[in-house]
Design a protein around this motif. Sequence first.
Motif, PDB file in Angstrom:
ATOM      1  N   ASP A  29       0.860  -1.174   0.000  1.00 14.35           N
ATOM      2  CA  ASP A  29       0.000   0.000   0.000  1.00 14.35           C
ATOM      3  C   ASP A  29       0.895   1.222   0.000  1.00 14.35           C
ATOM      4  O   ASP A  29       1.738   1.332   0.887  1.00 14.35           O
ATOM      5  CB  ASP A  29      -0.919   0.004   1.221  1.00 14.35           C
ATOM      6  N   LYS A  84      -7.556  -5.835  -4.019  1.00 15.37           N
ATOM      7  CA  LYS A  84      -7.564  -5.103  -2.747  1.00 15.37           C
ATOM      8  C   LYS A  84      -7.896  -6.039  -1.596  1.00 15.37           C
ATOM      9  O   LYS A  84      -8.729  -6.917  -1.714  1.00 15.37           O
ATOM     10  CB  LYS A  84      -8.590  -3.983  -2.799  1.00 15.37           C
ATOM     11  N   GLY A  88      -4.080  -3.677   2.377  1.00 15.17           N
ATOM     12  CA  GLY A  88      -3.267  -3.362   1.218  1.00 15.17           C
ATOM     13  C   GLY A  88      -3.770  -4.093  -0.018  1.00 15.17           C
ATOM     14  O   GLY A  88      -4.914  -4.523  -0.081  1.00 15.17           O
TER      15      GLY A  88
END
Length: 98
Positions: A29, A84, A88
Amino acid sequence: MKKYLITMIFVTILFTLLSCNGHFRFLVDPIPSHPVIIQPMSPGAGNIWIGGEWFWNGSNYAWRDGYWARPLDGNRWVPGTWEKRNKGSYWKPGRWRK
């Protein structure tokens, strides 16, 4: 000592089984930016472009350039995508589908 040995055996078996799969999910992320690639000309009729992909290099995601390939037996290429998750995203690699 016996508890430690059992734990180590369990961990070894777990890592061995996971390594056979080949589809680890490493969360990141934010998602890395997609590089701009100029697609080369096709080497001939019947070839399809397999777009570049992300792969885990042991410490982060790295980019692997695309290439031309010939599909076998009517297969089609499904490009990879970012999936997704709560903490993250991970790269789901591209694959051939019937």
